[in-house]
Design a protein around this motif. Structure first.
Motif, PDB file in Angstrom:
ATOM      1  N   THR A  67    -135.584 -60.559 -63.615  1.00  0.00           N
ATOM      2  CA  THR A  67    -135.206 -61.891 -64.074  1.00  0.00           C
ATOM      3  C   THR A  67    -136.087 -62.934 -63.407  1.00  0.00           C
ATOM      4  O   THR A  67    -136.713 -62.684 -62.366  1.00  0.00           O
ATOM      5  N   GLN A  68    -136.114 -64.118 -64.004  1.00  0.00           N
ATOM      6  CA  GLN A  68    -136.885 -65.212 -63.418  1.00  0.00           C
ATOM      7  C   GLN A  68    -136.346 -65.570 -62.042  1.00  0.00           C
ATOM      8  O   GLN A  68    -137.126 -65.863 -61.120  1.00  0.00           O
ATOM      9  N   GLU A  69    -135.042 -65.529 -61.872  1.00  0.00           N
ATOM     10  CA  GLU A  69    -134.443 -65.873 -60.583  1.00  0.00           C
ATOM     11  C   GLU A  69    -134.895 -64.898 -59.489  1.00  0.00           C
ATOM     12  O   GLU A  69    -135.206 -65.302 -58.361  1.00  0.00           O
ATOM     13  N   LYS A  70    -134.946 -63.613 -59.825  1.00  0.00           N
ATOM     14  CA  LYS A  70    -135.382 -62.617 -58.843  1.00  0.00           C
ATOM     15  C   LYS A  70    -136.845 -62.832 -58.452  1.00  0.00           C
ATOM     16  O   LYS A  70    -137.212 -62.737 -57.272  1.00  0.00           O
ATOM     17  N   LEU A  71    -137.681 -63.115 -59.442  1.00  0.00           N
ATOM     18  CA  LEU A  71    -139.100 -63.336 -59.142  1.00  0.00           C
ATOM     19  C   LEU A  71    -139.297 -64.609 -58.336  1.00  0.00           C
ATOM     20  O   LEU A  71    -140.141 -64.653 -57.428  1.00  0.00           O
ATOM     21  N   ASN A  72    -138.536 -65.653 -58.649  1.00  0.00           N
ATOM     22  CA  ASN A  72    -138.631 -66.894 -57.873  1.00  0.00           C
ATOM     23  C   ASN A  72    -138.234 -66.646 -56.422  1.00  0.00           C
ATOM     24  O   ASN A  72    -138.826 -67.216 -55.492  1.00  0.00           O
ATOM     25  N   HIS A  73    -137.229 -65.797 -56.223  1.00  0.00           N
ATOM     26  CA  HIS A  73    -136.806 -65.466 -54.860  1.00  0.00           C
ATOM     27  C   HIS A  73    -137.925 -64.732 -54.121  1.00  0.00           C
ATOM     28  O   HIS A  73    -138.175 -64.992 -52.928  1.00  0.00           O
TER      29      HIS A  73
END
Length: 487
Positions: free
Chosen positions: A155-161
């Protein structure tokens, strides 16, 4: 009157630049070649005798987009007043003005300035002189990337993290520095004496390559600190590397070997195609005394890092005894280790890098290492994993993307998947592998899943090949690509 010795030699061109066209670009490119700095004075709307079809702000933006222009500004002053203010070494005007009255000449004669007429070479390709904006290109295709993300719960959230944690990392890169030189020109025909393409060079650019650009990518993508260990020659290319690497905010430990030149690769290009590449390299191994000096420095540096990257171009900087000693040090200090070993005009062997957290050979490099021209990708990957025991193996396939192989030693099983190239029309493939290795390795170090790491690496490679020359990838551009891939 005697000519003034003005340093740098400043050249001025003044005009309307109503609709920027190749003639303007040829003139400005010619003007830049006449001195050391090109300043362009763009007439304001109010100063133009005929109403412009394009407002002054946009006309100035277009001039500023040109690589040959060092400085540009709007002005309502006459050319004579501009000359009086800047006192340039020269003013350049189009060849058509040579037989006309030129009031600039009197102002230039006051201090010995020059008036030069020239319209540039008609062969010049205008697009070569427009700066590439550091933004996402129009050639990206995320259709299969979306399916890959769904398969592996990315997910985008995981990659941003993951991206947010990269600034925790201290990285060391070791390998060959390469200086890449691009001679851009126009192919004008075939020689009548022999079957040779004749080209007219328009401009020359240099970039750092090899281990240096890998280090540059890693730092630009957010690593807290990056050190580069390498060997250079006592030559102009080596001095260029020493001067340039500082611009990447990379700490360099560069050793000089007078028996070898700094690897210099010159590409002659026309119409976005490489016509010829000339390599100035030596491939003999560095002396044992130099290996000892390198290892002593590494013994002090390795305990304080999170990741070590072997960027091996097989020009002799990484003999096997040195590689094995470095790997042993990294194991002792629980440092992650990744490796790329190139086989192109030279011969390498990626399988000599044992127990890596990641190796990223091309298909050809895999086949050369195994002496195996026959087997399919799955069998090739399994055989290379059995020989070198990496935790993760990615075989890069150029325009076809990547093949991922993740062995499971406990069950004697493995997982495979592929991800196609996300950029459908690369401007320059140089640096794709370096960028993939940099982004993937960093992600693995902050405990992302391998699938997330290789998704990020593929995005980084797609961004990298969207412009000419291998330069550090902007963190902003990669973050934008992440966002675009989930729309």
């Amino acid at each position: 009157m005697a000519e003034l010795n003005i340093t740098p030699r400043c050249v001025i061109v003044q005009g309307n630049f109503d609709v920027l066209h190749p003639g303007h670009i040829r003139l400005l490119s010619f003007a830049r070649a006449c001195g050391d700095k090109l300043i362009v004075a763009v007439n304001t709307d109010a100063a133009m005798a005929v109403k412009s079809r394009i407002n002054e702000t946009h006309r100035l933006e277009m001039i500023n987009s040109l690589e040959c222009v060092d400085e540009a500004f709007l002005t309502s002053k006459s050319p004579q007043d501009t000359i009086e203010e800047y006192k340039p070494y020269a003013v350049v005007k189009g060849k058509e003005f040579e037989s006309r009255d030129n009031p600039e000449l009197a102002a230039l004669n006051q201090y010995g300035g020059k008036l030069i007429f020239g319209s540039g070479e008609y062969e010049t390709i205008a697009e070569q002189y427009i700066r590439k904006a550091n933004k996402l290109g129009s050639n990206f295709d995320f259709s299969e990337a979306s399916a890959f993300a769904q398969r592996h719960d990315i997910t985008q959230e995981k990659l941003n993290h993951v991206m947010d944690r990269l600034n925790e990392l201290k990285v060391l890169v070791i390998g060959e520095i390469i200086v890449d030189e691009y001679v851009q020109g126009t192919a004008v025909g075939m020689s009548q004496e022999d079957p040779t393409i004749v080209m007219t060079p328009n401009k020359t650019e240099k970039f750092l390559g090899g281990a240096a650009i890998t280090a540059g990518h890693i730092k630009s993508l957010g690593a807290r600190s990056v050190s580069l260990f390498s060997v250079v020659g006592n030559d102009a290319a080596g001095q260029y590397a020493k001067d340039k690497i500082g611009q990447y905010n990379v700490h360099a430990e560069l050793f000089t070997d007078t028996t070898r030149p700094t690897p210099l690769k010159t590409r002659y290009r026309a119409s976005n195609k490489t016509l010829l590449r000339v390599n100035q390299v030596r491939q003999h191994k560095i002396a044992k005394e130099l290996q000892t000096s390198l290892l002593k420095k590494l013994e002090k540096a390795i305990p304080d890092i999170d990741l070590l990257v072997f960027s091996d171009f097989n020009y002799g900087v990484l003999p096997q005894p040195l590689v094995e000693a470095i790997i042993t040090l990294c194991k002792e200090h629980h440092v992650k280790v990744v490796a790329d070993s190139q086989t192109s005009s030279q011969v390498g062997d990626i399988s000599r890098y044992h127990d890596m957290d990641l190796i990223t050979p091309t298909e050809r490099e895999t086949r050369v290492a195994l002496n195996n021209p026959d087997d399919g990708l799955v069998i090739l990957a399994h055989k290379l994993s059995n020989r070198s025991n990496p935790k993760n193996l990615v075989i890069t396939l150029g325009e076809e993307g990547i093949f991922i192989h993740i062995p499971n030693r406990q069950t004697n099983d493995w997982e495979n998947d592929r991800l196609p190239a996300l950029n459908r029309n690369a401007t320059d493939p140089a640096g794709a592998g370096d960028c993939f290795l940099a982004a993937s390795s960093l992600a693995l170090c902050v405990e992302s899943s391998p699938w997330e790491a290789f998704y990020l690496g593929s995005l980084a490679a797609a961004c990298q090949v969207d412009s000419l020359g291998n330069t550090p990838l902007s963190l902003t551009v990669l973050n934008q690509a992440i966002s675009e891939s989930f729309k």
